[in-house]
Design an enzyme around this catalytic site. Sequence first.
Site, mmCIF file in Angstrom:
data_model
loop_
_atom_site.group_PDB
_atom_site.id
_atom_site.type_symbol
_atom_site.label_atom_id
_atom_site.label_comp_id
_atom_site.label_asym_id
_atom_site.label_seq_id
_atom_site.Cartn_x
_atom_site.Cartn_y
_atom_site.Cartn_z
ATOM 1 N N HIS A 142 0.807 -1.221 0.000
ATOM 2 C CA HIS A 142 0.000 0.000 0.000
ATOM 3 C C HIS A 142 0.840 1.271 0.000
ATOM 4 O O HIS A 142 0.364 2.340 0.381
ATOM 5 C CB HIS A 142 -0.969 -0.012 1.189
ATOM 6 C CG HIS A 142 -1.827 -1.230 1.225
ATOM 7 N ND1 HIS A 142 -1.473 -2.355 1.928
ATOM 8 C CD2 HIS A 142 -2.979 -1.540 0.578
ATOM 9 C CE1 HIS A 142 -2.391 -3.294 1.740
ATOM 10 N NE2 HIS A 142 -3.309 -2.822 0.924
ATOM 11 N N GLY A 143 2.123 1.135 -0.378
ATOM 12 C CA GLY A 143 2.944 2.315 -0.588
ATOM 13 C C GLY A 143 3.381 3.075 0.642
ATOM 14 O O GLY A 143 3.280 4.305 0.674
#
Lengths: 177, 415
Positions: A142-143
């Site tokens: 999810h970065g």
Amino acid sequence: MDTKKDIDTAETKVTRRDFLYLTTGSFTVVGAGALVWPFIAQMNPDASVKALASTEVDLSPIMPGQSITILWRGKPVFVRRRTEEEIAEAQAVEQTDLPDPETDETRVQKPEWLVMVGVCTHLGCIPLGNKGEYNGWFCPCHGSHYDTSGRIRKGPAPKNLEIPSYVFLDDNTIKIG
Amino acid sequence: MSDDYEPQSAVAKWIDKRLPIITLFSGHLMQFPTPKNLNYWWTFGGILTFCLITQIITGLVLAMHYIADANLAFASVEHIMRDVNYGWLLRYIHANGASMFFIAVYLHMARSLFYGSYKEPRELIWIIGVFIFLLMIATAFMGYVLPWGQMSFWGATVITNLFSAIPFFGEAITNWLWGDYSVSGALLTRFFTLHYLMPFLIFGLVILHIWALHVPGNNNPEGIDVVKGQDTVPFHPHYVVKDVLALVVFMIVFAGFVFFSPNILGHSDNYIQANPLQTPEHIVPEWYFLPFYAILRAIPDKLGGVIAMVSAIAILAFIPWLDSSKVRSCKYRPLYRQFYWLLIADFILLGYLGSQSATGIYLILGRLATLYYFLHFILVMPLIGFIEKPKPLPKSISEPVLSKEEQLAKSGQTA
């Protein structure tokens, strides 16, 4: 004589029957709880798992700028031998820039060695090394971006990467857990 | 019974209108009219339900830690005993639970036999009960195989080899059962699967058993039909409390085994890992199979022994028609009552003989006891109904109690 006693207690509104109900009920609840507990506790980590809860790591083959990943309690632990630049970068960060403020000094025992659990504090993926906007770690799920001290800088993760408890047995060996 | 129940709260009304489950439970577990003279022998139904649920819950939990693999099963059981939190307790409850289950079921069956609970109109309750007993035997046997100790392995070998007695197809059937040419890991995994399945089948049969019971209602110690209302009381609280008291006493005995002598009912050889190259010196089944084991060994012929053992259980299903007496309760059957106790003694003797080696006097006694076991059902039961002159039956279940009270009152006056 029993009837007399019953009448006496009836006036105070606590009858023998109330006492029996209460004690029976209490014993039942305590007994049931004691009986249920083993069925719940059996799902907790067992003795064989706990016995494997510490791992020793030999640091000698790791060169500056390299890191290894070892398995501890079924989770990856990153052991990174940081370069001078990385250390300087980590120490220079202002606390106000951090979502989860923590100094680099509190996160390491020796500045050269960064030891942390390689599990993203967002939802448990393993961040990739030497990636992300802060030269640290980047979680592909999810970065989330972590810096060279493993602190969260950007992205959805709420906390810095966890530091496990570990000790230096000698200059080249640590024991995690 | 259920007609007088009205749900009170709005939520209960809403649910009950769409799914009358509250009415169902209230009717069958609370208001159900139960004869007011039931004694403590009638509490084993509740106790058996408790046993089944205990076995299912502990079994479910054990299955979380057990590994059904010939190389790992034995170690995984030791892992449960030593490593898993409270694993020792859960396994001892499960292992001793099987024994407690059989103690209760034998007493439950003995009750039915004594008070004639298998007779018209309750034949189907009894027959379903025999099927439950059969499934219990299969489940217990397969469960005993799972720890994969020496007794597990050789017990499985002996019992599965019973099928090899079948003419012509024997070998094919045993190989099919084994999934191999001997007892091996293939058998272990299928036994694990079936051991997991069967308790749920038993649970289903228990529901049918209770359903069938709730059509005519309970038999009672007098063995006569009851008049609803006059002779009955609601199941709750009268029999709920009575059942709970009996259950607590039962649980004390159960806990006594679990905490103070958890291995007394098992065999120490089962703590040795299965070895396909060596049979233990003295191989015996679990205590609850011993009477049937004695019957198996009493017949000096492979097929004959198997047939005798299977018949010993199958014959139970025909009891409702083998007993020719119209009187249910042994209280009023002075002659049959003697033979009833003889049967009980015979069954206990068979159990003892099953635990001894089948030689000399034990073998002779085993044959005599086996002979009586079958004669009881095929000869004694049908004949006595014609010979016996039963005692006069009371007009109502209240009569024996009231007359006893009158006598007491009289003797009290004279004293």
